[in-house]
Design a protein around this motif. Structure first.
Motif: not given
Length: 263
Positions: A70-96
């Motif tokens: 694809s001609a899209v050259l800038e990465p798509l970056i998104k932050r997230f918060i997900r509950k895993v079991g009894n705790r929350y996991v924070k992070g981000h993902y990037s699509i290139v």
């Protein structure tokens, strides 16, 4: 770092630059997972790894898929918060997209940084390419600063593992995405078919199915400073994973955290 392949495929790294960047140890807190201190790589040779693949993979120890151009050259970056079991996991993902044009494996600080055993931060190393996204990748000896594993940067062989087997993430010269294990002769005399290549630890997901337990068997059991591969895979810590989705885009997932802290 670990690998995934397919929903793609994914590998787990402790941290990918799109750089092979050895962090300056003086600037690090004690909270980081250390790499190998003895033999870096599996106790199995490539023939054994090939023969030990589950039957439905037909003895093929890697996956190669065409990348999204694809001609899209800038990465798509998104932050997230997900509950895993009894705790929350924070992070981000990037699509290139179009990784042949957008992704480089960079040595710490400069070309030749691995040979000079330079230790440098990701931020400073990223200035070599004015990176929009940069993460730490590959392992290095925390005592000497030496880079470990097979490394190819922009079509140039930087380091040869000497045939020791660990899982890899790479971009071939025709733009395909490579995930898995490879034979020594594939890069022994040069970069071979690779434009970019970095070695990780652990293949998490292969063709959309969990591969992590099998990967733990294939890779080295007892040579990490953190402990066994079992401990390295399961310990709670900040993590970085690199792989691809079914559309041929590179996916990088980074999880915030602190080693051994379940908070």
């Amino acid at each position: 770092m670990m690998l995934l392949s397919g929903v793609g495929s994914f590998l787990l790294f402790t941290c990918l630059d799109i750089q092979i960047s050895a962090e300056n140890v003086e600037e690090l807190s004690e909270d980081f997972l250390t790499p190998y201190t003895k033999q870096h790589g599996s106790h199995l040779n490539h023939r054994q790894i090939r023969e030990c693949q589950p039957a439905h993979y037909n003895g093929i120890p890697h996956e190669v898929i065409p990348s999204n151009t694809s001609a899209v050259l800038e990465p798509l970056i998104k932050r997230f918060i997900r509950k895993v079991g009894n705790r929350y996991v924070k992070g981000h993902y990037s699509i290139v997209s179009d990784p042949l044009r957008t992704i480089s494996i960079l040595e710490p600080k400069q070309v030749g940084g691995c040979e000079l055993k330079i230790r440098e931060t990701v931020a400073n190393s990223a200035t070599q390419r004015n990176c929009l996204l940069a993460i730490n990748a590959g392992f290095f000896n925390t005592h000497t600063g030496a880079c470990l594993g097979n490394l190819v940067s922009d079509g140039r062989k930087v380091h040869d593992s000497g045939g020791l087997q660990n899982t890899h993430f790479g971009i071939t010269k025709n733009g395909s995405i490579f995930t898995g294990y490879l034979a020594e002769e594939e890069i022994q005399n040069g970069p071979g078919d690779f434009q970019q290549l970095v070695t990780g630890v652990g293949w998490i997901l292969r063709n959309g199915q969990s591969f992590v337990n099998f990967s733990k068997y294939l890779e080295c059991e007892d040579t990490e400073e953190t402990g066994t591969v079992e401990k390295f895979v399961n310990v709670i810590s900040a993590r970085t994973v690199v792989g691809h989705d079914k559309e041929g885009r590179v996916v990088i997932v980074q999880i915030d955290g602190k080693t051994f802290y379940d908070g």
